[in-house]
Write a protein that holds these residues in place. Structure first.
Motif, PDB file in Angstrom:
ATOM      1  N   GLU A 599       0.858  -1.184   0.000  1.00  0.00           N
ATOM      2  CA  GLU A 599       0.000   0.000   0.000  1.00  0.00           C
ATOM      3  C   GLU A 599       0.891   1.229   0.000  1.00  0.00           C
ATOM      4  OE1 GLU A 599      -2.228  -0.786   3.489  1.00  0.00           O
ATOM      5  OE2 GLU A 599      -2.871  -2.698   2.639  1.00  0.00           O
ATOM      6  N   ASN A 600       0.351   2.272  -0.593  1.00  0.00           N
ATOM      7  CA  ASN A 600       1.004   3.566  -0.436  1.00  0.00           C
ATOM      8  C   ASN A 600       2.465   3.551  -0.884  1.00  0.00           C
ATOM      9  OD1 ASN A 600       1.172   6.172   0.329  1.00  0.00           O
ATOM     10  ND2 ASN A 600       1.253   5.805   2.509  1.00  0.00           N
ATOM     11  N   MET A 601       2.701   3.149  -2.134  1.00  0.00           N
ATOM     12  CA  MET A 601       4.075   3.143  -2.657  1.00  0.00           C
ATOM     13  C   MET A 601       4.300   4.428  -3.453  1.00  0.00           C
ATOM     14  SD  MET A 601       5.922   0.137  -4.814  1.00  0.00           S
ATOM     15  CE  MET A 601       7.697   0.048  -4.955  1.00  0.00           C
ATOM     16  N   GLY A 602       5.301   5.164  -3.086  1.00  0.00           N
ATOM     17  CA  GLY A 602       5.553   6.444  -3.767  1.00  0.00           C
ATOM     18  C   GLY A 602       7.035   6.760  -3.802  1.00  0.00           C
ATOM     19  N   LEU A 603       7.353   7.927  -4.373  1.00  0.00           N
ATOM     20  CA  LEU A 603       8.763   8.292  -4.573  1.00  0.00           C
ATOM     21  C   LEU A 603       9.290   9.145  -3.423  1.00  0.00           C
ATOM     22  CD1 LEU A 603       8.534   9.260  -8.338  1.00  0.00           C
ATOM     23  CD2 LEU A 603       9.661   7.239  -7.403  1.00  0.00           C
ATOM     24  N   LEU A 604      10.581   8.978  -3.141  1.00  0.00           N
ATOM     25  CA  LEU A 604      11.285   9.850  -2.191  1.00  0.00           C
ATOM     26  C   LEU A 604      12.238  10.713  -3.019  1.00  0.00           C
ATOM     27  CD1 LEU A 604      12.300   7.269   0.549  1.00  0.00           C
ATOM     28  CD2 LEU A 604      10.469   8.930   0.705  1.00  0.00           C
ATOM     29  N   THR A 605      12.062  12.019  -2.937  1.00  0.00           N
ATOM     30  CA  THR A 605      12.895  12.892  -3.774  1.00  0.00           C
ATOM     31  C   THR A 605      13.483  14.011  -2.928  1.00  0.00           C
ATOM     32  OG1 THR A 605      10.991  14.286  -4.250  1.00  0.00           O
ATOM     33  CG2 THR A 605      11.430  12.502  -5.790  1.00  0.00           C
ATOM     34  N   SER A 606      14.469  14.679  -3.505  1.00  0.00           N
ATOM     35  CA  SER A 606      15.013  15.871  -2.846  1.00  0.00           C
ATOM     36  C   SER A 606      15.382  16.868  -3.923  1.00  0.00           C
ATOM     37  CB  SER A 606      16.242  15.492  -2.017  1.00  0.00           C
ATOM     38  OG  SER A 606      17.231  14.979  -2.873  1.00  0.00           O
ATOM     39  N   GLY A 607      15.523  18.111  -3.538  1.00  0.00           N
ATOM     40  CA  GLY A 607      15.960  19.139  -4.499  1.00  0.00           C
ATOM     41  C   GLY A 607      14.861  20.106  -4.846  1.00  0.00           C
ATOM     42  N   ALA A 637      10.716  24.518  -9.687  1.00  0.00           N
ATOM     43  CA  ALA A 637      11.745  24.197 -10.684  1.00  0.00           C
ATOM     44  C   ALA A 637      13.086  24.005  -9.991  1.00  0.00           C
ATOM     45  CB  ALA A 637      11.828  25.324 -11.702  1.00  0.00           C
ATOM     46  N   GLY A 638      13.993  23.333 -10.671  1.00  0.00           N
ATOM     47  CA  GLY A 638      15.327  23.092 -10.102  1.00  0.00           C
ATOM     48  C   GLY A 638      15.783  21.695 -10.465  1.00  0.00           C
ATOM     49  N   ASN A 639      16.821  21.204  -9.761  1.00  0.00           N
ATOM     50  CA  ASN A 639      17.286  19.837 -10.019  1.00  0.00           C
ATOM     51  C   ASN A 639      16.655  18.906  -9.009  1.00  0.00           C
ATOM     52  OD1 ASN A 639      18.869  20.447 -12.181  1.00  0.00           O
ATOM     53  ND2 ASN A 639      20.727  20.739 -10.987  1.00  0.00           N
ATOM     54  N   ILE A 640      16.027  17.845  -9.480  1.00  0.00           N
ATOM     55  CA  ILE A 640      15.383  16.897  -8.564  1.00  0.00           C
ATOM     56  C   ILE A 640      16.160  15.592  -8.592  1.00  0.00           C
ATOM     57  CG2 ILE A 640      13.757  15.999 -10.307  1.00  0.00           C
ATOM     58  CD1 ILE A 640      11.694  15.770  -8.075  1.00  0.00           C
ATOM     59  N   THR A 641      16.375  15.020  -7.396  1.00  0.00           N
ATOM     60  CA  THR A 641      17.040  13.717  -7.290  1.00  0.00           C
ATOM     61  C   THR A 641      16.032  12.714  -6.771  1.00  0.00           C
ATOM     62  OG1 THR A 641      19.053  14.879  -6.695  1.00  0.00           O
ATOM     63  CG2 THR A 641      19.036  12.520  -6.323  1.00  0.00           C
ATOM     64  N   VAL A 642      15.921  11.591  -7.450  1.00  0.00           N
ATOM     65  CA  VAL A 642      15.061  10.509  -6.938  1.00  0.00           C
ATOM     66  C   VAL A 642      15.939   9.660  -6.029  1.00  0.00           C
ATOM     67  CG1 VAL A 642      13.703   8.485  -7.565  1.00  0.00           C
ATOM     68  CG2 VAL A 642      13.585  10.550  -8.960  1.00  0.00           C
ATOM     69  N   ASN A 643      15.689   9.761  -4.710  1.00  0.00           N
ATOM     70  CA  ASN A 643      16.545   9.071  -3.733  1.00  0.00           C
ATOM     71  C   ASN A 643      16.104   7.645  -3.467  1.00  0.00           C
ATOM     72  OD1 ASN A 643      18.025  11.427  -3.282  1.00  0.00           O
ATOM     73  ND2 ASN A 643      16.460  12.183  -1.899  1.00  0.00           N
ATOM     74  N   GLY A 644      14.838   7.357  -3.718  1.00  0.00           N
ATOM     75  CA  GLY A 644      14.338   6.028  -3.397  1.00  0.00           C
ATOM     76  C   GLY A 644      12.824   6.023  -3.453  1.00  0.00           C
ATOM     77  N   TYR A 645      12.238   5.109  -2.705  1.00  0.00           N
ATOM     78  CA  TYR A 645      10.778   4.987  -2.722  1.00  0.00           C
ATOM     79  C   TYR A 645      10.313   4.630  -1.319  1.00  0.00           C
ATOM     80  CZ  TYR A 645      12.047   0.048  -2.850  1.00  0.00           C
ATOM     81  OH  TYR A 645      12.595  -1.167  -2.544  1.00  0.00           O
ATOM     82  N   HIS A 646       9.059   4.882  -1.025  1.00  0.00           N
ATOM     83  CA  HIS A 646       8.518   4.468   0.279  1.00  0.00           C
ATOM     84  C   HIS A 646       7.376   3.484   0.054  1.00  0.00           C
ATOM     85  CE1 HIS A 646       4.866   6.965  -0.047  1.00  0.00           C
ATOM     86  NE2 HIS A 646       5.642   7.881  -0.601  1.00  0.00           N
ATOM     87  N   THR A 647       7.229   2.566   1.003  1.00  0.00           N
ATOM     88  CA  THR A 647       6.160   1.562   0.879  1.00  0.00           C
ATOM     89  C   THR A 647       5.496   1.390   2.231  1.00  0.00           C
ATOM     90  OG1 THR A 647       7.673  -0.217   1.495  1.00  0.00           O
ATOM     91  CG2 THR A 647       7.407   0.179  -0.855  1.00  0.00           C
ATOM     92  N   SER A 648       4.371   0.732   2.205  1.00  0.00           N
ATOM     93  CA  SER A 648       3.739   0.305   3.456  1.00  0.00           C
ATOM     94  C   SER A 648       3.324  -1.143   3.256  1.00  0.00           C
ATOM     95  CB  SER A 648       2.523   1.185   3.747  1.00  0.00           C
ATOM     96  OG  SER A 648       1.878   0.701   4.885  1.00  0.00           O
ATOM     97  N   VAL A 649       4.012  -2.046   3.971  1.00  0.00           N
ATOM     98  CA  VAL A 649       3.755  -3.482   3.840  1.00  0.00           C
ATOM     99  C   VAL A 649       3.541  -4.064   5.231  1.00  0.00           C
ATOM    100  CG1 VAL A 649       4.650  -5.657   2.908  1.00  0.00           C
ATOM    101  CG2 VAL A 649       5.341  -3.518   1.882  1.00  0.00           C
ATOM    102  N   PHE A 650       2.502  -4.858   5.400  1.00  0.00           N
ATOM    103  CA  PHE A 650       2.166  -5.499   6.695  1.00  0.00           C
ATOM    104  C   PHE A 650       2.071  -4.465   7.822  1.00  0.00           C
ATOM    105  CE2 PHE A 650       4.951  -8.839   4.617  1.00  0.00           C
ATOM    106  CZ  PHE A 650       3.884  -9.544   4.101  1.00  0.00           C
ATOM    107  N   GLY A 651       1.649  -3.248   7.478  1.00  0.00           N
ATOM    108  CA  GLY A 651       1.494  -2.230   8.528  1.00  0.00           C
ATOM    109  C   GLY A 651       2.788  -1.538   8.906  1.00  0.00           C
ATOM    110  N   VAL A 652       3.876  -1.824   8.181  1.00  0.00           N
ATOM    111  CA  VAL A 652       5.166  -1.162   8.472  1.00  0.00           C
ATOM    112  C   VAL A 652       5.492  -0.240   7.304  1.00  0.00           C
ATOM    113  CG1 VAL A 652       7.627  -1.508   8.877  1.00  0.00           C
ATOM    114  CG2 VAL A 652       5.984  -3.163   9.750  1.00  0.00           C
ATOM    115  N   THR A 653       5.690   1.050   7.603  1.00  0.00           N
ATOM    116  CA  THR A 653       6.065   1.969   6.515  1.00  0.00           C
ATOM    117  C   THR A 653       7.585   1.992   6.417  1.00  0.00           C
ATOM    118  OG1 THR A 653       5.978   3.766   8.100  1.00  0.00           O
ATOM    119  CG2 THR A 653       4.054   3.468   6.724  1.00  0.00           C
TER     120      THR A 653
END
Length: 919
Positions: A599-607, A637-653
């Protein structure tokens, strides 16, 4: 637990009288205990061991080994008024009674009392107004230790001088007393026993008084005497005394490990002084010659002999079941010496023996203490797994079923301490690199125990963290059934207390790092996707001068290339646009034997500010690689870095960072986000078509239209342009390009008037504008040799072609009625010519326009052109005048419609479908 150096210390008990606040008591206790050694008369040194808790029955073994005897008592009390004083004094007296048989001296420290009582001069009582105002506590303790030394020295001298006339008393241990009732006290055997035991006792006193050489001599004599009368228990004690004295000589830094070693280091210079102190039996403090050193070395055991003598002593102790504690402590002392000698194998034999010593009925507390000490000693000799094993036994003992109130906290704390021994840590990063270390089955058992203990402690967050760790790090070792069970328990726990990415700090300061589920699901590759072609931004080509400044004059620079290779997140050569949905494609698979719901899988970004639009997915069991597209909208606008992703599995984010995932392929994670641009949508009056002009790909065209025209015909195409973005469209340009260029086109193929449309700019979001494009086709169909070939089939020359039936027969039937693939069907279709063109809309607006970016939208136009008339024959007639000449044309109508041919100065000619006439 004891060590060999304890034999040279005197034992002082520090206890509270009445009610003393615990924190204040230990504050004073620490200050008293800081006086661990006192120098007396410049050369003698007395070492003190303090205890705040000591069982009176242990005191009964004081004759057997004098360091077990309580010789000093310091009592601490609070007294608010002078009325309480008599009662306090009486209590102090009662406390002295407990140890009265062995006490040399005692002191009472009274806090909180003032007035005339405090003015009375008493050596054994010190008054202090409060716990804060007591600067001379240490000085008092030093004086007290000196008085103990005086008594010790007098006892030593008293026993050492052999008054042969007097009868030597028989020293004995508590359990021997009943055995000696009615013994013949005049026998030679009995007297020797008394002498041997007394010699050993004097050796103990000498050792405590800091006279190492004398002690060695006395112990040697005692061993000879006691061996002669087979007095094994005391012979063991004499041998142990000999070992202790030799250990103190060989290892002045101490054997008790780090803690004691540090304390003793203060005394090393003193030790040096002590070695050159009074000789063999002199006590007058006259500096001895070097022969003393030789004498001492002769009496002293070598490091190897120390261990042999310890073995012998322990074997003698083993003959007496009541001497279990003495035997156990001797084993421990021997192990500490072996640890210093780095003889781990032999040390482990001693410890193995210690495990099996029967100590009778032990309380649970004592059992825990025993196993903890075994664990510490195994750690000391480098047997980490064995150490962890006993520590775990101690942990289980804390929650034994026989205990009315199980100590789950203590159990948990001890279990945590066993982790390093089993190559476990609490940081999942340690398990992401290389091969697995340690025995997985044991590690899983231990983690399950941690989960259970933390649940019983009432800390569900801790249970979730340990269970998550178990699932993440041990996934490869869990059977399908175990995976099911672990995930079910995890879901049960997280229903009450969801798991997250925060660091859990335990009361003792230990920090548990978060456990991201990087294996649920496993991600194999991460790829940032470009925008669809119609939305991709393009940069306005600047003047030459602007580009030169930042370009390098060199064709190739190895330095730049080298740096780029190092950057894991290299910049990608396309751009994203602020406010437009961007996509990242992940290839994932599910290692679980059942369906995995993420559930709730999305991107982690910075910048830049980024709005992630989370997705929920359900992966089939052991799915194989599965593409998942995660989307989001950059808001600035600017430079964006995709650092990873976030998930929620078995109630653990979980926040899974790409840096921590060694197996992930990525083509780069850094992309430039340019300022917002408008979006344009096209609608046309003509039907859409599936054709794509040849050199272009399908993605490059936003849409395509197709139309069928006769040669010379004009068709209008109405295009509606709608602004569906959020920015104004400020500029609009339209260009066209013919893609298929085999045919020569006469006149303008596509023409339009843009001014009307441009007058509506800027086009606000939601507004639309229409534009008319004229499609006009003029092609040359004259060189159709194959048609002439057809007409020539009957062998008649073209020039003399009669307008007769064969021509009609050839051209009349339609393609539909003929068998496919016959000659004339090919001939028929080759009459149609195709024109293809692309209309290109360039538009821009908003902040993106300021930065010189624009977007392009392409419309494909596909036109099939059919011939409208053919001139099949041309000839001339003789002229009747010089002014005119006559041209004869045979006109053929290849269409299915009737058409009118209009020539200048001639009447109109009507041609029916597939008819040929002369004009």
């Amino acid at each position: 637990m004891q060590c060999a150096e304890d034999h040279q210390t005197v034992l002082v008990v520090v206890q509270p009288v009445g009610i003393v606040p615990e924190d204040q008591f230990f504050k004073i206790y620490k200050r008293i205990a800081s006086v661990s050694q006192v120098i007396i008369r410049e050369s003698q040194r007395l070492l003190i061991r303090y205890r705040h808790h000591y069982l009176p029955e242990n005191n009964e073994w004081g004759d057997f080994q004098t360091h077990r005897k309580v010789v000093g008592l310091i009592s601490i009390t609070t007294c608010a008024t002078s009325k309480e004083w008599p009662q306090t004094a009486e209590r102090f007296h009662g406390q002295k009674e407990v140890y009265s048989a062995t006490l040399y001296d005692s002191r009472l420290l009274v806090f909180g009392l003032s007035g005339e009582i405090t003015e009375q001069q008493r050596t054994d009582v010190a008054f202090y107004p409060s716990f804060e105002e007591c600067s001379d506590v240490e000085k008092r303790v030093e004086d007290f230790v000196e008085s103990i030394y005086i008594v010790l020295e007098s006892k030593r001298l008293d026993r050492a001088t052999d008054k042969s006339g007097d009868k030597i008393p028989l020293l004995c241990v508590p359990f021997e007393k009943k055995d000696f009732v009615g013994l013949d006290t005049d026998s030679r055997h009995y007297k020797k026993r008394c002498q041997g035991r007394m010699r050993k006792h004097v050796g103990d006193l000498c050792l405590q008084a800091g006279m190492l050489q004398d002690a060695l001599v006395h112990y040697h004599m005692a061993v000879e005497l006691l061996r002669g009368v087979n007095d094994f228990l005391w012979l063991g004690a004499a041998l142990e005394g000999l070992c202790s004295a030799s250990v103190i000589f060989h290892y002045p830094g101490g054997t008790a490990g780090k803690m004691m070693g540090r304390k003793q280091s203060i005394s090393q210079p003193l030790d040096a002084g002590k070695r050159h102190r009074a000789g063999a039996l002199t006590t007058n403090g006259i500096s001895a010659d070097t022969s003393t050193e030789i004498g001492r070395a002769k009496n002293c055991l070598s490091p190897e002999d120390i261990i042999e003598k310890y073995k012998e002593a322990i074997s003698y102790y083993g003959k007496y079941k009541n001497a279990g504690v003495i035997e156990l402590e001797a084993c421990v002392k021997a192990v500490r010496v072996l640890a210093i000698q780095k003889r781990a194998r032999e040390a482990s034999d001693f410890l193995q023996n210690a495990v099996y010593i029967n100590l009778g009925q032990l309380s649970e507390e004592e059992k825990i203490q025993r196993y903890s000490i075994l664990s510490e000693l195994y750690e000391l000799i480098g047997f980490h797994r064995k150490s962890a094993f006993f520590k775990r036994v101690a942990a289980m003992q804390c929650v034994a079923p026989t205990i009315p109130e199980p100590g789950w906290r203590a159990c948990y704390k001890l279990l945590l301490e066993t982790l390093p021994g089993y190559s476990l840590s609490l940081d999942p990063k340690d398990f992401s690199k290389g091969t697995h270390r340690g025995w997985a089955a044991v590690q899983m058992r231990l983690l399950h125990e941690l989960v259970y203990a933390s649940r019983r402690m009432g800390n569900p967050a801790l249970s979730v963290r340990h269970l998550s760790f178990l699932l993440q790090t041990m996934l490869d070792f869990l059977s399908d059934q175990e995976k099911k069970e672990v995930t079910q328990s995890l879901e049960n726990y997280t229903s009450k207390c969801p798991g997250g990415m925060e660091i859990i700090t335990l009361p003792d300061g230990l920090k548990l790092p978060p456990v991201p589920f990087t294996k649920l699901p496993i991600v194999r590759s991460v790829k940032l996707l470009n925008l669809p072609v119609s939305l991709r931004p393009h940069k306005v080509k600047g003047l030459l001068g602007q580009n030169i400044s930042n370009a390098s004059p060199f064709i190739y620079s190895p330095i730049i290339m080298h740096n780029r290779g190092e950057e894991r997140c290299k910049k990608i050569d396309f751009q994203w646009v602020q406010g437009d949905v961007c996509e990242v494609q992940l290839m994932v698979y599910n290692p679980m034997p059942y369906e995995l719901r993420v559930e709730n899988m999305g991107l982690l970004t910075s910048g830049v500010e980024f709005e992630s639009l989370p997705a929920a997915l359900s992966l089939p069991a052991e799915s194989g690689l599965y593409p998942v597209t995660l989307v989001g909208v950059p808001r600035t606008a600017g430079n964006i870095t995709v650092n990873g992703y976030h998930t929620s599995v078995f109630g653990v984010t979980s926040d899974c960072l790409l840096d921590g995932l060694p197996g992930v392929k990525t083509s780069g994670c850094l992309v430039e986000v340019i300022p917002a641009l408008p979006r344009l949508q096209l609608q046309t009056s003509l039907p859409r078509s599936a054709y794509t002009p040849h050199p272009m790909s399908k993605e490059e065209l936003s849409t395509s239209v197709s139309v069928q025209l006769f040669n010379g015909e004009t068709q209008q195409l109405t295009i509606t342009l709608e602004n569906i973005g959020s920015e104004d469209i400020e500029t609009l340009e339209l260009t066209s390009k013919i893609v298929s260029t085999k045919e020569k086109v006469f006149g303008e193929f596509l023409s339009w008037e843009l001014d009307e449309a441009l007058s509506h700019l800027p086009l606000k979001p939601g507004q639309s504008v229409t534009l008319t494009v004229n499609i006009k086709v003029k092609l040359d169909f004259s060189g159709q040799e194959n048609l002439l070939q057809d007409l020539n089939d009957d062998g008649i020359s073209v020039t003399g072609l009669p307008i007769s039936s064969p021509l009609r027969q050839v051209l009349k039937p339609r393609a539909e009625t003929k068998p496919v693939g016959s000659e004339s069907s090919k001939a028929e279709y080759s009459h149609i010519k195709t024109l293809e063109a692309v209309l290109n809309f360039k538009y821009s607006g908003g902040a993106g326009k300021v930065e010189s970016y624009y977007r392009e939208l392409s419309l494909g136009v596909h036109v099939d052109v059919e011939p409208s008339v053919f001139f099949t024959r041309v000839s001339t007639l003789p002229a009747t005048s010089t002014r005119h000449c006559h041209l004869l044309l045979d006109i053929f109508n290849p269409t299915e419609h009737e058409l009118t041919v209009r020539a200048k100065n001639n009447q109109d000619l009507v041609l029916h479908a597939s008819e040929c006439q002369r004009i």
